[in-house]
Each structure stands twice: as structure tokens, then as C-alpha cells.
Design an enzyme around this catalytic site. Structure first.
Site, mmCIF file in Angstrom:
data_model
loop_
_atom_site.group_PDB
_atom_site.id
_atom_site.type_symbol
_atom_site.label_atom_id
_atom_site.label_comp_id
_atom_site.label_asym_id
_atom_site.label_seq_id
_atom_site.Cartn_x
_atom_site.Cartn_y
_atom_site.Cartn_z
ATOM 1 N N GLU A 130 75.019 12.467 15.826
ATOM 2 C CA GLU A 130 73.568 13.305 16.035
ATOM 3 C C GLU A 130 72.576 12.806 15.054
ATOM 4 O O GLU A 130 72.954 12.865 13.938
ATOM 5 C CB GLU A 130 73.931 14.836 16.277
ATOM 6 C CG GLU A 130 74.618 15.389 17.366
ATOM 7 C CD GLU A 130 74.656 16.721 17.348
ATOM 8 O OE1 GLU A 130 73.707 17.326 16.676
ATOM 9 O OE2 GLU A 130 75.672 17.323 17.933
ATOM 10 N N GLU A 177 81.117 19.725 14.555
ATOM 11 C CA GLU A 177 80.377 20.748 13.472
ATOM 12 C C GLU A 177 81.049 22.002 13.044
ATOM 13 O O GLU A 177 80.665 22.996 13.259
ATOM 14 C CB GLU A 177 78.801 20.947 13.570
ATOM 15 C CG GLU A 177 78.010 19.769 13.737
ATOM 16 C CD GLU A 177 76.538 20.095 14.059
ATOM 17 O OE1 GLU A 177 76.285 21.363 14.244
ATOM 18 O OE2 GLU A 177 75.622 19.161 13.878
HETATM 19 C C1 BG6 Z 1 73.693 20.499 15.960
HETATM 20 C C2 BG6 Z 1 74.353 20.698 17.405
HETATM 21 O O1 BG6 Z 1 74.137 21.442 15.044
HETATM 22 O O2 BG6 Z 1 72.313 20.334 15.975
HETATM 23 C C3 BG6 Z 1 73.677 20.490 18.560
HETATM 24 O O3 BG6 Z 1 75.490 19.812 17.381
HETATM 25 C C4 BG6 Z 1 72.236 21.349 18.324
HETATM 26 O O4 BG6 Z 1 74.295 21.206 19.426
HETATM 27 C C5 BG6 Z 1 71.606 20.542 17.238
HETATM 28 O O5 BG6 Z 1 71.416 21.542 19.557
HETATM 29 C C6 BG6 Z 1 70.094 20.981 16.967
HETATM 30 O O6 BG6 Z 1 70.290 22.448 16.549
HETATM 31 P P1 BG6 Z 1 69.170 23.452 17.301
HETATM 32 O O7 BG6 Z 1 69.673 24.697 16.934
HETATM 33 O O8 BG6 Z 1 67.760 22.887 16.769
HETATM 34 O O9 BG6 Z 1 69.287 23.232 18.767
#
Ligand code: BG6
Length: 475
Positions: free
Chosen positions: A369, A162
Site C-alpha cells: 500500500e 497491518e
Molecule cells: C491502511 C489500511 O492502514 O491505510 C487501509 O490497510 C486503509 O485499509 C489505509 O484504508 C488508509 O487509511 P484511512 O484511514 O485513511 O482509510
């Protein structure tokens, strides 16, 4: 799904490893940032997190029990190179060999992220990290070490996680380290990262290693708030500055002219050389990793106040004529429910995004993800009934299956996340895992692991190679 499709789950070093100051690891920008009071939720740090560093065997045993086919995790740059360059830390090298070997032994494909935001602090302090083009060489040297050590064992490499998020949060919003707020710096730092990404992909190919390589991008498909052409044009502006600015050079090897012109008209002097242009052409990715959580809705700048309110960014840059607020504004989407953190829940948007990617680029896609951040409750029977997570994932996987039927080439799906982990600015209030980890801000908690309802649900999804078959079997 195809036979070789990978059902996986993901994590990142700073969010799971802990062991922040032992076995030769150097400090990262996140170690420093999270220790400054007020930066994170209740000042939570990554010092211990869920202690994967000492408990990886226990966690991998749970992955095996679930039937997980792939596990995406990241390597901590300062664990390998404590000051970012120069001396290599053998204990760090050994740790990742052990993790990779343990995964392979248990039949789980390692998907290795090279950079998930924990830049060695020394590189930030000595020359401003990504804000300086020196980062390209240091990142390349770091990657060379990883490719040499693990190249024969790892079939999937993610270069940068990202880039759009760590650039925006670090160089515009000042919510992540290095807490800058400057558009000129943002665009140049971002460009250096884009060149670094291409250069290491080129290096990987030159080393003739057997796997595939590409970055992971946080793709928010954009919608226009209305069919008013002014809103649609604003949406196009947002596409240039929130999507194509990264996806085009990653996949086609060059920026598109509209993106470049838009940046120029914002008064930005992009530090782009002829050599950079050559590197970009040579470093196109094999597949694109996509992290999908939500879509965004856009309206034109001269519309209503509501749009201005959701476009919260404060800007103190010394560039005065930049503001993207003149090009587009974020707006609410009245058709979509939101999570407790106000993120739009949009499974159909997932499919729209996959189709747009396929029709623009026709490239293999790995979902690196996708998940729901929620407050989970461990009840008295030590169970976690996270039906909301099952619903969320199930709807998204259903749309993914549709996208495949419609022609998208998806090579794998990694949920975020396998275990609960440290959620950057939200500590442990916001959980994503299939495995609950018994901990809060207190670093002395026992860190016991409990399987949530979603653990058993995903086990069935994997067994049935998707939701479609699973649902049919259960009818
Ligand atoms: C993504 C990242 O942006 O989202 C992760 O790659 C992150 O590292 C995930 O944990 C969720 O975001 P957050 O802020 O809810 O933990």
C-alpha cells in the site's frame, strides 16, 4: 524495474465488497462496530460500500484497461466461515474463486490478503477474538481452507494486514473494534496474532504450495526530533515498540531482547510459551509487505509541552506503570508538509525506510500500500483532476526507484487504492482511488465509476515500467 516486477493496486473486503448480509456471509466485528452511532464518519457502514461483490467484473475490466499487473484484495473471513469456525459457506468460497479467475483471465496477478480486520463477530463474542490464544487455531483452520481452495491459483499471500495498526487502534486507542484500552491485553493479543501469523506460514510451506507468503506491515520510519542523545534514545525506544516488535519475529523468527525487556519493564506479563518460540522460528516470511504512508518523529519524554500535545492517546488501562509516553513522545516534523488529514508527506522517508529494512534484514519487499487520501471533486464534465495524487505517487515511486538502485530488492508496488472505497473512520470524504466511485454516505447512490486523471497517469507508469523511463520518454 526487473522484468517480473508487479505494478499493482490494493483494497480490502470490508472497504469494497458491500453485500454485508447476503449469500450466507456472517457478521464481522466491523459490521457491528460501524452500526453503532458515533463510531464512524456520519455513521457510514460497509453494508454497500462500492458494491464490488456485484460489480467485480466491471472493476476488473477497468483494471485491464489500465494495464494493472496485480490486484491485492482481501478475503472476508465471515464470508467463508460465517461464525469464524465450523460450517463453511460455499457461496463465499465460490465468490472468491470467481474473482481470482476473472483476474487471471484478464492477465492480473491476484495478491490475496487473508485478514484485513473483519474478524467474525462470533469469535469476538464467544472468546474475545485476538485477546485469546484460541484465535491461533481458528485462524490456522481458516487459512487451511483458503490454501486448499485457492492455493494452486494464488502466487502471493498476505497473512495479516497491518497487525500493528489493528492492534493499536483496537486494543490501545479504542478507535477500532473491539475498542479496548489496555496495554496488558494489547501485548498479549498482539503476541497471539504474531504466533498465528507464523503458524500459518509454516502450514503453507507444509502444504507445498507454489507461491510466496508474508504479512503486510504499516511501517513508519522514525526520526529523532534532534541530535540530543535523549531524543535519539527515545527514537530507539519507539523503533522497538512501533517497528521491531513485529518486523523481527516476522522476518528473523524471534523477538529481540531489547524489545522483550522494554515490555517487561513496562510491567507487562507476556504470555509467551516455549511452543510459541518454536512456532515463530518455523514461520519466517518469504517477503515482507510494506504499507507506507508517512514517517514519525520522536522526542524524549521530559522535553517540551509540544510533544505531549501530539501524543494524544488516552489510557485507562489497569496497568499503571506502562505508559510509552515515558519512553518516547511523538513530535512534529517541521520539514514535512502534511495531507488534509495531517499525515506527514515524506517520499524520502519511503526510501529511508526501504534502505533500513534492507540493511537490517536483506529481505524481498513488496509495497502492498502507498497512496494519498484526499477530497476529490467530480466536476461538471465528470472529470476528476487529481494532480495532487499524481504528484504524491510520482514522488514516492521516484524514491522507490532510487532505493532499488541502492540495493533494495523490491518485488512489486501496489498503490492504495484502485477504486475509491470506504475509509474506515472517514466514510467517503477521504478518497484514494484511480477510479472515482460516485457515492457518499447514502447507500442508494448510483455507484458509477469515473476514471480520474491519475488513472491515465498510472497507466503510463505501468507501460513504461516506472517513472524514470516515463519521464525520459516524455522529454
Ligand atoms: C491502511 C489500511 O492502514 O491505510 C487501509 O490497510 C486503509 O485499509 C489505509 O484504508 C488508509 O487509511 P484511512 O484511514 O485513511 O482509510
Amino acid at each position: 524495474m526487473k522484468k517480473d516486477f508487479l505494478w499493482g493496486s490494493a483494497s480490502a473486503a470490508y472497504q469494497i465488497e458491500g453485500a454485508a448480509n447476503i449469500d450466507g456471509k456472517g457478521p464481522s466485528i466491523w459490521d457491528q462496530f460501524s452500526h453503532i452511532p458515533g463510531n464512524t464518519y456520519k455513521n457510514t457502514t460497509g453494508d454497500v460500500t462500492i458494491d464490488f461483490y456485484h460489480r467485480y467484473q466491471e472493476d476488473i475490466a477497468l483494471m485491464r484497461e489500465m494495464g494493472l499487473q496485480a490486484y491485492r484484495f482481501s478475503i472476508s473471513w465471515p464470508r467463508i466461515l460465517p461464525t469464524g469456525s465450523g460450517r463453511v459457506n460455499q457461496e463465499g468460497i465460490d465468490f472468491y474463486h470467481a474473482v481470482i479467475d476473472e483476474l487471471i483471465k484478464n492477465g492480473i496477478e491476484p495478491i490475496v490478503t487473508i485478514y484485513h480486520w473483519d474478524l467474525p463477530l462470533e469469535l469476538q463474542q464467544s472468546y474475545n477474538g485476538f485477546g485469546n490464544r484460541k484465535i491461533i487455531e481458528d485462524f490456522t483452520n481458516y487459512c487451511k481452507i483458503l490454501f486448499t481452495e485457492y492455493g494452486e491459483k494464488v502466487n502471493y499471500w498476505i497473512t495479516l494486514n497491518e497487525q500493528n495498526v489493528f492492534m493499536e487502534a483496537g486494543y490501545l486507542d479504542a478507535t477500532f473494534p473491539p475498542q479496548e484500552n489496555d496495554y496488558q491485553l494489547y501485548f498479549n493479543a498482539n503476541h497471539y496474532a504474531t504466533v498465528a501469523n507464523a503458524q500459518v506460514i509454516d502450514l503453507y510451506r507444509k502444504m507445498k504450495l507454489p507461491g510466496k507468503i508474508g504479512p503486510s506491515f504499516a511501517y513508519k520510519a522514525v526520526y529523532a526530533k534532534s541530535c540530543d542523545p535523549a531524543d535519539v534514545l527515545a527514537m530507539e525506544n519507539a523503533q522497538e515498540l512501533t517497528n521491531w516488535l513485529w518486523l523481527d519475529p516476522y522476518i528473523t523468527g524471534k523477538y529481540n531482547q531489547i524489545t522483550l525487556k522494554t515490555i517487561e519493564k513496562m510491567g507487562i506479563n507476556l504470555d509467551i510459551t516455549t511452543q510459541d518460540i518454536e512456532i515463530l522460528t518455523k514461520g519466517k516470511c518469504d517477503f515482507i509487505g510494506i504499507n507506507y504512508y508517512r514517517t514519525q518523529t520522536i522526542k524524549s519524554a521530559d522535553k517540551t509541552k509540544e510533544a505531549v500535545e501530539v501524543s494524544k492517546r488516552t489510557v485507562n488501562s489497569n496497568i499503571k506503570n506502562f505508559a510509552t509516553d515515558k519512553l518516547y513522545l511523538k513530535a512534529k516534523n517541521q520539514y514535512l508538509p502534511t495531507t488534509e488529514w495531517n499525515w506527514a508527506i515524506d517520499p524520502v522517508g519511503f526510501r529511508i525506510m526501504l534502505r533500513r529494512l534492507t540493511s537490517r534484514y536483506d529481505i524481498p519487499i513488496m509495497i502492498t500500500e502507498n497512496g494519498l487520501g484526499a477530497v476529490d471533486v467530480l466536476n461538471e464534465e465528470k472529470k476528476i483532476h487529481d494532480d495532487y495524487r499524481i504528484n504524491y505517487l510520482s514522488q514516492h515511486i521516484t524514491e522507490l526507484e532510487q532505493a532499488v538502485e541502492e540495493g533494495c530488492n523490491i518485488i512489486g508496488y501496489c498503490s492504495w487504492s484502485f477504486q475509491d472505497l470506504f475509509s474506515w473512520l472517514n466514510g467517503y470524504t477521504k478518497r484514494y482511488g484511480f477510479v472515482y466511485v460516485d457515492r457518499d454516505v447514502d447507500d442508494n447512490s448510483k455507484l458509477l465509476r469515473y476514471k480520474k486523471d491519475s488513472f491515465y497517469w498510472y497507466q503510463q507508469v505501468i507501460k513504461n515500467n516506472g517513472i524514470k523511463n516515463f519521464n525520459n520518454d516524455n522529454e
